[in-house]
Scaffold this active site. Sequence first.
Site, PDB file in Angstrom:
ATOM      1  N   LYS A 127      46.213  13.497 -62.951  1.00 18.65           N
ATOM      2  CA  LYS A 127      47.460  13.545 -63.716  1.00 18.65           C
ATOM      3  C   LYS A 127      48.230  14.850 -63.470  1.00 18.65           C
ATOM      4  O   LYS A 127      49.438  14.831 -63.223  1.00 18.65           O
ATOM      5  CB  LYS A 127      47.152  13.373 -65.210  1.00 18.65           C
ATOM      6  N   THR A 172      47.835  16.816 -60.926  1.00 21.61           N
ATOM      7  CA  THR A 172      48.212  16.784 -59.509  1.00 21.61           C
ATOM      8  C   THR A 172      49.503  15.994 -59.327  1.00 21.61           C
ATOM      9  O   THR A 172      50.397  16.397 -58.572  1.00 21.61           O
ATOM     10  CB  THR A 172      47.085  16.155 -58.678  1.00 21.61           C
ATOM     11  N   ARG A 232      50.097  22.828 -69.056  1.00 20.83           N
ATOM     12  CA  ARG A 232      49.297  23.674 -69.947  1.00 20.83           C
ATOM     13  C   ARG A 232      48.458  24.682 -69.160  1.00 20.83           C
ATOM     14  O   ARG A 232      48.203  24.502 -67.974  1.00 20.83           O
ATOM     15  CB  ARG A 232      48.358  22.803 -70.788  1.00 20.83           C
ATOM     16  N   LYS A 238      34.827  19.658 -66.484  1.00 17.67           N
ATOM     17  CA  LYS A 238      36.132  19.078 -66.220  1.00 17.67           C
ATOM     18  C   LYS A 238      36.846  19.783 -65.070  1.00 17.67           C
ATOM     19  O   LYS A 238      37.614  19.194 -64.324  1.00 17.67           O
ATOM     20  CB  LYS A 238      36.990  19.143 -67.483  1.00 17.67           C
ATOM     21  N   ALA A 273      43.840  17.422 -75.797  1.00 12.59           N
ATOM     22  CA  ALA A 273      44.461  16.201 -76.305  1.00 12.59           C
ATOM     23  C   ALA A 273      43.483  15.329 -77.085  1.00 12.59           C
ATOM     24  O   ALA A 273      43.915  14.437 -77.802  1.00 12.59           O
ATOM     25  CB  ALA A 273      45.064  15.402 -75.163  1.00 12.59           C
ATOM     26  N   PHE A 305      44.788  13.924 -71.070  1.00 14.90           N
ATOM     27  CA  PHE A 305      43.958  12.719 -71.074  1.00 14.90           C
ATOM     28  C   PHE A 305      44.817  11.454 -70.936  1.00 14.90           C
ATOM     29  O   PHE A 305      45.877  11.478 -70.346  1.00 14.90           O
ATOM     30  CB  PHE A 305      43.051  12.681 -72.308  1.00 14.90           C
ATOM     31  N   PHE A 321      43.757   7.668 -52.791  1.00 14.57           N
ATOM     32  CA  PHE A 321      42.501   8.224 -52.264  1.00 14.57           C
ATOM     33  C   PHE A 321      42.250   7.584 -50.896  1.00 14.57           C
ATOM     34  O   PHE A 321      42.627   6.433 -50.665  1.00 14.57           O
ATOM     35  CB  PHE A 321      41.330   7.943 -53.210  1.00 14.57           C
ATOM     36  N   TRP A 359      48.763  14.456 -52.956  1.00 19.93           N
ATOM     37  CA  TRP A 359      47.555  15.271 -52.781  1.00 19.93           C
ATOM     38  C   TRP A 359      47.413  15.670 -51.312  1.00 19.93           C
ATOM     39  O   TRP A 359      47.081  16.809 -51.000  1.00 19.93           O
ATOM     40  CB  TRP A 359      46.324  14.484 -53.247  1.00 19.93           C
TER      41      TRP A 359
END
Length: 558
Positions: free
Chosen positions: A73, A75, A96, A107, A275, A303, A383, A411
């Site tokens: 997210k 990214t 954030r 994480k 979150a 999240f 991916f 990415w």
Amino acid sequence: MAFKSDIEIAREANKKPIQQIGDALNIPGEHLLPYGHDKAKISQAFIDSVQERPDGKLILVTAINPTPAGEGKTTTTVGLGDGLNHIGKKAMICIREASLGPNFGMKGGAAGGGKAQVVPMEEMNLHFTGDFHAITSAHSLLSAMIDNHIYWGNEAQIDQRRVTWRRVVDMNDRSLRQITSSLGGVSNGFPREDGFDITVASEVMAILCLAKNLKDLEERLGNMIVAYRRDKSPVFCRDIKAEGAMTVLLKDAMQPNLVQTLENNPAFVHGGPFANIAHGCNSVIATTTALKLADYVVTEAGFGADLGAEKFMDIKCRKAGLKPDAVVIVATVRAMKMNGGVAKADLGTENVAAVKAGCPNLGRHIENMKKFGVPAVVGINHFVTDTDAEVQAVMDYCAELGVEAILNKHWELGGEGITETAKKVVELCESGAANYAPLYADELSLAEKIETVCKEIYRADSVVMDGKILNQLKEWEGQGYGNLPVCMAKTQYSFSTDPTQRGAPTGFDIPVREVRLSAGAGFIVVVCGEIMTMPGLPRVPAAESIRLNDEGLIEGLF
């Protein structure tokens, strides 16, 4: 094919001096307060000076429920900001700051990934400009002053059994969840039960992220309830006379941090409430300032959309008067397969049936976002193991729901890899289709607000609240807090409170274990199920792999 790690890519960044990033936003040098060469804070005087400017368009990036497969997210948020600039738009991002707890836990960091990162990545994921330390210190000052007040005669008549203000530390440390403090004799005070939350769960963090300026910050800090008397009347932070000193500790932390993406586009990185246990959005002051400086502002909510996006819409936008113009819902083929029952070890094998079986999780988030009146697009984070058939299955599913899904390769390629989504976002923003409205009205009772979120967003059959909790909610309504929004504290891994229930579960109840009044932040925290406000470290924490190499460079951050 071997890909470079995020930290290797970040280390090769061709960063511009932060003054040049400020120049691109027309921030005068005297209002740019540098922290080294590649990061700076923005002065309150400059922020005040731009308030009469028109707002740009606001884009929220959210996601499906997180899985061990990873969704990307942040990214996507960074990539979309770069993508908008790539197609010639003046855009910036607002995200954030990272907590040390998950960095050293499981994480990882919060700077994006691959070619879509914010730099300096290492500093951003560690001490950065010291904002979290300031929040921890301000919170700890109040903790010390409460116990000191009791020690020196307890003029406010605090009932020691009803001290609600817990302590905080910015680290995952399960041993501190429940403690006994002030042991060791008369000179150390009166023993009582106490405990620690992680700093990102502190009400001070929430207040910093919702306050408009220092005056608003101090007033909100003073409004925090820290304890109750024997007659159950509240004791406020202002009764302890701590809010002034706390504001002093937070005066620099209130200023947004300016950094840049790998493509030298501007980014505000400021604040960091989780979150799943807080409201999960970057600071209001950063977002509202960015809207005065750029034509498009891309921000994220933590999240899945059931937590972060709901709180963005129902808490942050309501409190700050924000009106989002578009939503990007991030999904991955890998996560669809996990929601469809595939084990993480088998995600590299094509399984179109599992993708289709997992898509209802995405579908529920799409339906939920429509309830807020903001148009959405699905961003499929690519991916290398994804097959054309699997991607097409997601696109076809979204098309059936009337939402376009676009494959993004930011990415791997940076802003160039997400231009199609950037163009779609511009189209949505300029269409005027957004008609934002929160999910529930201020006038509803607190219990009705909780039920509305649980039934409308999570799709629960019912909400289980015992008499004690219902009476507490009614007490708060009687004290004038009934118009506050609710901040749900719940597992991020499922729509239910059972983290193992992936997909789009039905036939479940939401048990409310505890409610907390955050009178300064301006919301009611509703703790559901077995959610922890102080996480623990996993069996093999990331900290075991983080070190300095022989060249003095950090290794192991991700």
